[in-house]
Design an enzyme around this catalytic site. Structure first.
Site, PDB file in Angstrom:
ATOM      1  N   HIS A   1      -5.867   5.302  -8.064  1.00  0.00           N
ATOM      2  CA  HIS A   1      -7.216   5.055  -8.585  1.00  0.00           C
ATOM      3  C   HIS A   1      -8.196   4.962  -7.407  1.00  0.00           C
ATOM      4  CE1 HIS A   1      -8.027   0.402  -8.327  1.00  0.00           C
ATOM      5  NE2 HIS A   1      -7.412   0.818  -7.261  1.00  0.00           N
TER       6      HIS A   1
ATOM      7  N   HIS B   1      -6.463   5.883  -3.711  1.00  0.00           N
ATOM      8  CA  HIS B   1      -5.311   5.194  -3.136  1.00  0.00           C
ATOM      9  C   HIS B   1      -4.489   4.754  -4.362  1.00  0.00           C
ATOM     10  CE1 HIS B   1      -8.325   2.137  -3.969  1.00  0.00           C
ATOM     11  NE2 HIS B   1      -7.341   1.277  -4.081  1.00  0.00           N
TER      12      HIS B   1
ATOM     13  N   GLU C   1      -2.583  -6.479  -9.181  1.00  0.00           N
ATOM     14  CA  GLU C   1      -2.911  -5.226  -8.490  1.00  0.00           C
ATOM     15  C   GLU C   1      -2.138  -5.163  -7.180  1.00  0.00           C
ATOM     16  OE1 GLU C   1      -6.976  -3.202  -8.554  1.00  0.00           O
ATOM     17  OE2 GLU C   1      -6.957  -4.183  -6.604  1.00  0.00           O
TER      18      GLU C   1
ATOM     19  N   ASP D   1       1.765   5.156 -16.251  1.00  0.00           N
ATOM     20  CA  ASP D   1       2.673   5.242 -15.099  1.00  0.00           C
ATOM     21  C   ASP D   1       2.628   6.628 -14.443  1.00  0.00           C
ATOM     22  OD1 ASP D   1       4.571   4.344 -13.285  1.00  0.00           O
ATOM     23  OD2 ASP D   1       6.205   5.187 -14.465  1.00  0.00           O
ATOM     24  N   HIS D   2       2.512   6.625 -13.129  1.00  0.00           N
ATOM     25  CA  HIS D   2       2.468   7.855 -12.328  1.00  0.00           C
ATOM     26  C   HIS D   2       1.241   8.714 -12.625  1.00  0.00           C
ATOM     27  CE1 HIS D   2       6.380   6.610 -10.960  1.00  0.00           C
ATOM     28  NE2 HIS D   2       6.381   7.570 -10.082  1.00  0.00           N
TER      29      HIS D   2
ATOM     30  N   HIS E   1      -1.540   1.764  -6.420  1.00  0.00           N
ATOM     31  CA  HIS E   1      -0.911   0.447  -6.526  1.00  0.00           C
ATOM     32  C   HIS E   1       0.328   0.502  -7.408  1.00  0.00           C
ATOM     33  CE1 HIS E   1      -4.262  -1.533  -4.563  1.00  0.00           C
ATOM     34  NE2 HIS E   1      -5.111  -0.980  -5.387  1.00  0.00           N
TER      35      HIS E   1
ATOM     36  N   CYS F   1     -11.921   0.683  -1.122  1.00  0.00           N
ATOM     37  CA  CYS F   1     -11.445   1.010  -2.473  1.00  0.00           C
ATOM     38  C   CYS F   1     -12.205   2.188  -3.074  1.00  0.00           C
ATOM     39  CB  CYS F   1     -11.583  -0.204  -3.389  1.00  0.00           C
ATOM     40  SG  CYS F   1     -10.571  -1.584  -2.829  1.00  0.00           S
TER      41      CYS F   1
END
Lengths: 138, 138, 138, 138, 138, 138
Positions: free
Chosen positions: D15, D40, D125, D80-81, D42, D34
């Site tokens: 994100h 980047h 996060e 996810d992913h 998490h 950010c």
């Protein structure tokens, strides 16, 4: 006998697993969800290991403040909040698997640490998946 | 140099420590609370370690999806939510100490993983007590 | 304003989920693997919460040494290394779900702690599943 | 009194923080690292909380197997992913801060859980930064 | 092949890093905040490792109850809630770095454990900084 | 509905529990090992909680970078690597129990955070003992 010291740090990256020498289909078959085109990401946890004899003056194998500073300067600043595939030279042509990231970190840090000290890198990609390089030091 | 990769998983079992070749009194003296007749239990945390060279095509030592699937199929399904003493052939005549469970897991997984790769098992019986087999790989 | 204090401890048990008023089939349908007949087990992690005003002499809400002793005496000694279904009166006729175990622990400890202090129980059955009772205190 | 139950899961995303109604400079000033353009990522850790009365038949507030399945189907599979900004409708026009992700997850799950049960979402996060929604339930 | 077993424990101490053979200025330059005169402190986490062959009668490398008792008697009672610099003979003239503390613990425990078993000590000074002695066993 | 955000940090201190208005014997009876004269110490883990409405521009309850900076400046710098009893004004005449430290941290931070936001402090003295202030916010 020698002593090992360890220092933990973190950096957060986007990445995708992709080998430019394989077809799209081969990449999907090999890497599955990790190959999705728009990237996903991880909180990487890094543990750097240094092995050597304890200095009788300081009582240290290596000054942890210096080790922490080296990791901050050369690893965290370089990789944190970056896209490994797009933002770093190291992974322009190298697939950013945990194995490869650990070796790249090792190669960045190795020349910056006294040659009499052994160096190893443990890297957690997730809580469940992690790697060490070189395996011989762990 | 080689790289080590690790995969964490869990399974929850009942067990009691008991050696059928010892008397009741000897079992109680040796195993204390762990010998109580109606079983107690643990959330076992398993970390499988695989060591080898990184494949230049995949960037992997071993495909973690395949390793995770092997562990799920042959360890989790076999042991999870079972009574080790009563429900498994492996511990019918073998005392299910953490040491023995780790070796049994190693012996189940060893033939299923490429012989060029080294295999090790770390098993947490509790947060405070854990074991590794073979010690030589850790 | 009040202060909350927390104390963590552990106990390891065997159990199975089973309601004696349901048929075998109903038990299997409802509880799945958790209903297997020979029991499985968990490392239960218990966190006891006590809420009140800080005593100006001691600087304590409650003396943690006394709270730890109460938990050791009345919870750990009672449940650790036991089979909840077979070895305890509390779960002879009560299904030992995490929810019910938390409430039983609350009811054991409540009369032993000063009535001016509020009491709550957090119980981890696994790292992924945990409960709190009474929810109103958390 | 009521009981709270919690279920932990994970999903890994890319994100970036970015508000389309602000200028590039304002975005950089507000979000710093950010806001870097190539994303980047998490390892998000999600803890879903459900509060209600314990059912006397099952001994459950809610069947954890069903809760786990709901989270897998509607949250893990969806996020996810993925790249939250690019791959999801929810964050096409909503800045994917931890606060906003927690509320989106709440809104996805709320209609799928019995209205007599209260619902809350805790989202990590990183290990150091986490949020809860709605705060009133925690 | 051998098996390794590990036992975790804790002790809380005050200390400061200081080498009596260096000047005040040299101590400050070398140890920074860790040299502040009135001491600071840590929750030390200790993991003792013992390596050997599994005994076929007990299924143990070493009886964990005995190992835990040894650590409690000779390490926890000695160091817990103490000032390492002021309250212990071991650190009267030895700088209490994590490296030196690990070696001292090793030397205390080594003669108390069967010579056929190998011994190692892992010591966490903080969650981010930890050491192992002897490195050759890890 | 409101959202809660949390930020974790650390500081390492020496302290002893001691009430100057009590006799030596009363102090020993009340505080036991924690009263030993030469201090012991802890790795305190601090989690600051802030509750409020999410700002629609930023998607934040509070900018975590600013919150982290406040904690670093006013708590970590003040307490880290200090002796709470000797080096700080706050605990010159106040017994540094976890309960009192949490309240002191709250009182330092409260005026520095927007009055429309609620503030709470969770403080781990050890992994097993922790406190929250004010309890009403947790």
């Amino acid at each position: 006998m020698k002593t090992a010291v360890y220092r933990k740090s973190w950096f957060n990256c986007a990445h995708r697993l992709h080998n430019q020498n394989l077809s799209e289909q081969e990449n999907q078959d090999l890497f599955g969800l990790c190959n999705l085109p728009n990237y996903h990401g991880h909180n990487y946890q890094l543990i750097v290991k240094v092995v050597g004899y304890v200095d009788p003056i300081s009582g240290y194998v290596i000054d942890m403040k210096i080790l922490a500073q080296l990791v901050k300067e050369h690893i965290e600043k370089k990789f944190d909040h970056k896209n490994l595939n797009l933002d770093t030279l190291e992974f322009k042509n190298l697939n950013p698997t945990a194995e490869n990231i650990a070796r790249v970190i090792y190669e960045i840090l190795r020349p910056k640490i006294d040659a009499r000290l052994e160096l190893g890198v443990r890297l957690y990609e997730t809580e469940r998946n992690f790697v060490e390089y070189p395996a011989e030091l762990f």
